[in-house]
Design a protein around this motif. Structure first.
Motif, PDB file in Angstrom:
ATOM      1  N   GLY A  32      25.104 -12.283   5.085  1.00  0.00           N
ATOM      2  CA  GLY A  32      25.305 -12.159   3.659  1.00  0.00           C
ATOM      3  C   GLY A  32      24.372 -11.155   3.018  1.00  0.00           C
ATOM      4  O   GLY A  32      23.882 -10.229   3.658  1.00  0.00           O
ATOM      5  N   GLU A  33      24.116 -11.384   1.707  1.00  0.00           N
ATOM      6  CA  GLU A  33      23.263 -10.472   0.954  1.00  0.00           C
ATOM      7  C   GLU A  33      21.834 -10.475   1.483  1.00  0.00           C
ATOM      8  O   GLU A  33      21.176  -9.441   1.500  1.00  0.00           O
ATOM      9  CB  GLU A  33      23.273 -10.841  -0.527  1.00  0.00           C
ATOM     10  CG  GLU A  33      24.558 -10.473  -1.245  1.00  0.00           C
ATOM     11  CD  GLU A  33      24.817  -8.973  -1.197  1.00  0.00           C
ATOM     12  OE1 GLU A  33      23.900  -8.186  -1.505  1.00  0.00           O
ATOM     13  OE2 GLU A  33      25.936  -8.578  -0.834  1.00  0.00           O
ATOM     14  N   ALA A  34      21.357 -11.636   1.900  1.00  0.00           N
ATOM     15  CA  ALA A  34      19.996 -11.713   2.442  1.00  0.00           C
ATOM     16  C   ALA A  34      19.870 -10.857   3.691  1.00  0.00           C
ATOM     17  O   ALA A  34      18.865 -10.158   3.890  1.00  0.00           O
ATOM     18  CB  ALA A  34      19.630 -13.161   2.747  1.00  0.00           C
ATOM     19  N   SER A  36      21.702  -8.187   4.425  1.00  0.00           N
ATOM     20  CA  SER A  36      21.743  -6.783   4.015  1.00  0.00           C
ATOM     21  C   SER A  36      20.407  -6.340   3.435  1.00  0.00           C
ATOM     22  O   SER A  36      19.950  -5.224   3.677  1.00  0.00           O
ATOM     23  CB  SER A  36      22.855  -6.584   2.965  1.00  0.00           C
ATOM     24  OG  SER A  36      24.116  -6.894   3.504  1.00  0.00           O
ATOM     25  N   PHE A  37      19.789  -7.231   2.665  1.00  0.00           N
ATOM     26  CA  PHE A  37      18.487  -6.932   2.067  1.00  0.00           C
ATOM     27  C   PHE A  37      17.442  -6.703   3.158  1.00  0.00           C
ATOM     28  O   PHE A  37      16.667  -5.730   3.103  1.00  0.00           O
ATOM     29  CB  PHE A  37      18.071  -8.088   1.163  1.00  0.00           C
ATOM     30  CG  PHE A  37      16.717  -7.921   0.546  1.00  0.00           C
ATOM     31  CD1 PHE A  37      16.491  -6.950  -0.425  1.00  0.00           C
ATOM     32  CD2 PHE A  37      15.670  -8.740   0.926  1.00  0.00           C
ATOM     33  CE1 PHE A  37      15.233  -6.792  -0.992  1.00  0.00           C
ATOM     34  CE2 PHE A  37      14.413  -8.599   0.356  1.00  0.00           C
ATOM     35  CZ  PHE A  37      14.192  -7.622  -0.609  1.00  0.00           C
ATOM     36  N   ASP A 194      34.292  -3.279   3.593  1.00  0.00           N
ATOM     37  CA  ASP A 194      33.061  -3.952   3.192  1.00  0.00           C
ATOM     38  C   ASP A 194      31.914  -2.968   3.057  1.00  0.00           C
ATOM     39  O   ASP A 194      31.060  -3.103   2.185  1.00  0.00           O
ATOM     40  CB  ASP A 194      32.685  -5.027   4.222  1.00  0.00           C
ATOM     41  CG  ASP A 194      33.673  -6.183   4.217  1.00  0.00           C
ATOM     42  OD1 ASP A 194      34.370  -6.341   3.198  1.00  0.00           O
ATOM     43  OD2 ASP A 194      33.736  -6.912   5.219  1.00  0.00           O
ATOM     44  N   ASP A 198      29.740  -2.450  -0.329  1.00  0.00           N
ATOM     45  CA  ASP A 198      28.326  -2.821  -0.339  1.00  0.00           C
ATOM     46  C   ASP A 198      27.407  -1.650  -0.660  1.00  0.00           C
ATOM     47  O   ASP A 198      26.185  -1.819  -0.670  1.00  0.00           O
ATOM     48  CB  ASP A 198      27.930  -3.396   1.028  1.00  0.00           C
ATOM     49  CG  ASP A 198      28.588  -4.743   1.296  1.00  0.00           C
ATOM     50  OD1 ASP A 198      29.044  -5.365   0.319  1.00  0.00           O
ATOM     51  OD2 ASP A 198      28.636  -5.153   2.463  1.00  0.00           O
ATOM     52  N   THR A 199      27.965  -0.475  -0.915  1.00  0.00           N
ATOM     53  CA  THR A 199      27.136   0.706  -1.120  1.00  0.00           C
ATOM     54  C   THR A 199      26.150   0.537  -2.266  1.00  0.00           C
ATOM     55  O   THR A 199      24.984   0.922  -2.164  1.00  0.00           O
ATOM     56  CB  THR A 199      28.022   1.937  -1.377  1.00  0.00           C
ATOM     57  OG1 THR A 199      28.867   2.149  -0.247  1.00  0.00           O
ATOM     58  CG2 THR A 199      27.166   3.177  -1.590  1.00  0.00           C
ATOM     59  N   THR A 201      24.750  -2.239  -3.625  1.00  0.00           N
ATOM     60  CA  THR A 201      23.633  -3.123  -3.308  1.00  0.00           C
ATOM     61  C   THR A 201      22.744  -2.530  -2.218  1.00  0.00           C
ATOM     62  O   THR A 201      21.516  -2.671  -2.276  1.00  0.00           O
ATOM     63  CB  THR A 201      24.137  -4.508  -2.865  1.00  0.00           C
ATOM     64  OG1 THR A 201      25.069  -4.354  -1.772  1.00  0.00           O
ATOM     65  CG2 THR A 201      24.816  -5.223  -4.006  1.00  0.00           C
ATOM     66  N   LEU A 202      23.337  -1.848  -1.243  1.00  0.00           N
ATOM     67  CA  LEU A 202      22.521  -1.232  -0.186  1.00  0.00           C
ATOM     68  C   LEU A 202      21.599  -0.162  -0.757  1.00  0.00           C
ATOM     69  O   LEU A 202      20.438  -0.049  -0.346  1.00  0.00           O
ATOM     70  CB  LEU A 202      23.426  -0.633   0.894  1.00  0.00           C
ATOM     71  CG  LEU A 202      24.118  -1.625   1.829  1.00  0.00           C
ATOM     72  CD1 LEU A 202      25.086  -0.898   2.765  1.00  0.00           C
ATOM     73  CD2 LEU A 202      23.092  -2.402   2.647  1.00  0.00           C
ATOM     74  N   TYR A 205      18.755  -2.007  -2.479  1.00  0.00           N
ATOM     75  CA  TYR A 205      17.828  -2.584  -1.516  1.00  0.00           C
ATOM     76  C   TYR A 205      16.965  -1.496  -0.871  1.00  0.00           C
ATOM     77  O   TYR A 205      15.752  -1.671  -0.670  1.00  0.00           O
ATOM     78  CB  TYR A 205      18.583  -3.339  -0.417  1.00  0.00           C
ATOM     79  CG  TYR A 205      19.381  -4.524  -0.907  1.00  0.00           C
ATOM     80  CD1 TYR A 205      19.046  -5.179  -2.092  1.00  0.00           C
ATOM     81  CD2 TYR A 205      20.489  -4.986  -0.194  1.00  0.00           C
ATOM     82  CE1 TYR A 205      19.786  -6.268  -2.539  1.00  0.00           C
ATOM     83  CE2 TYR A 205      21.226  -6.078  -0.628  1.00  0.00           C
ATOM     84  CZ  TYR A 205      20.870  -6.709  -1.806  1.00  0.00           C
ATOM     85  OH  TYR A 205      21.591  -7.778  -2.235  1.00  0.00           O
TER      86      TYR A 205
END
Length: 382
Positions: A32-34, A36-37, A194, A198-199, A201-202, A205
């Motif tokens: 998930g987001e975690a 990716s972070f 995907d 997700d660009t 948020t990536l 991060y």
């Protein structure tokens, strides 16, 4: 535990922290987001660990000096392997990438020669960067640049800078085009909805980890207080005049490069070198072409690259080497005309940094990218 304990053992704690999150990110244990972070931290984690080992080599046991040297070699080898790998993906037959099965009939001598050249070229570039370990070379370079040739920290930084200048262009030299614009990479990108989604948020991060990494590499909580670290990086509260200067400089750059870029493309084409495929670039940035996307991408590039390159490196290594590094970091996505354009823009950002501060150069960079992305999003071009 006292605050003094954390201050004294900051390098060890950071090595443990970044080492742990790197292992978690690589293992894929967190999704998930975690996930990716944490994965975004890999862009800076290896460099932070290297810097912390160098700090420990000065203040702790001499064995850390050998550990820093070994980690430096691992880092340079990793950069070389990554560059070669990117090039290999870009030339592999599509059916091999899609099916994961190797057909000997698709692997001819020409392809084998390119693969060998990729590894040979990346290895040669990595070895060439080790000239930074030569005291004679550093002494000569120190006559022109404001770094300390006898500092282990500056020596290690010089090798990393040289490696990141020399290694990324190797695939462009060998395969005749930037890997990210190859049909293989673009097909993988477009098939992964995907990844495009997700660009935003990536980018956010990546900016977070870049800023955190730059602060610690600059000695925050180790040799400098947070306030001193901000001063070292050239980060200040901008005045109204500086903001106006930054915006005006960005708009002038957009106008200037509307003439410079076509001229560079014509020159590079006349020389028989590959020219950047603008349609492929548009596909590459498709995930950022929304209003939130272009804002986050512009801030991430503007502040992330300016703090880490102009803020962190330029005060010690002058204008030219960081500008070359800045251009080389784009070698996976642009051909020679694009790299020259990025280099020239980097020189402008560098002089803004020199005669004002990093905040002003970062605002200039951000506004410049924002205007270009906005034009791309609405389909406007000069």
């Amino acid at each position: 535990m006292s605050l003094e304990f954390f201050r004294r053992h900051t390098p060890e704690l950071l090595i443990a922290f970044f080492g742990l999150i790197s292992l978690v990110a690589v293992s894929g244990g967190v999704g998930g987001e975690a996930g990716s972070f944490l994965f975004a931290s890999l862009d800076v984690a290896l460099f932070v660990v290297l810097a912390m080992l160098v700090y420990l080599a000065k203040d702790r046991h001499p064995a850390f000096r050998w550990a820093a040297g070994a980690w430096l070699l691992v880092l340079v080898a990793g950069l070389a392997f990554t560059a070669a790998g990117m090039g290999i993906i870009a030339i592999m037959p599509v059916e091999v990438l899609e099916g994961g099965e190797f057909d000997p009939e698709t692997f001819d001598l020409a392809l084998a020669a390119e693969v060998a050249l990729l590894f040979l070229g990346a290895s040669a570039a990595g070895l060439a960067s080790l000239i930074g370990l030569s005291r004679r070379f550093r002494g000569w370079l120190a006559r022109y640049l404001p770094f300390d040739p006898d500092s282990l920290l500056h020596t290690v930084a010089l090798v990393v800078i040289l490696a990141m200048i020399l290694i990324p262009p190797v695939p462009l030299l060998v395969i005749g085009g930037p890997p990210f614009l190859s049909p293989q990479f673009l097909d993988l990108l477009l098939e992964s909805g995907d990844l495009l989604a997700d660009t935003v948020t990536l980018n956010a991060y990546t900016l977070f980890w870049t800023l955190i990494g730059s602060f610690f590499i600059a000695g925050a909580c180790i040799r400098r207080t947070p306030r001193q670290t901000l001063e070292r990086l050239g980060l200040v509260r901008p005045t109204g005049k500086e903001i106006a200067l930054a915006v005006a400089a960005a708009l002038v750059l957009v106008l200037a490069f509307s003439f410079i870029d076509p001229a560079l493309a014509a020159l590079v084409d006349w020389l028989g070198l590959p020219v950047t495929d603008e349609d492929a670039v548009n596909l590459l940035f498709a995930g950022s072409l929304t209003l939130p996307g272009i804002i986050v991408a512009s801030i991430a590039a503007g502040f992330g690259e300016e703090v880490s390159i102009r803020g962190l490196l330029q005060p010690r290594f002058g204008i030219l080497l960081p500008a070359l590094l800045f251009a080389s970091l784009h070698a996976f996505q642009y051909s020679w005309d694009g790299l020259i354009s990025v280099f020239l823009a980097g020189l402008v950002f560098a002089y803004i940094r020199r005669y004002s501060n990093t905040t002003t150069s970062a605002i200039t960079h951000t506004v410049y990218d924002l205007v270009l992305f906005a034009m791309l999003m609405v389909g406007v071009s000069f």
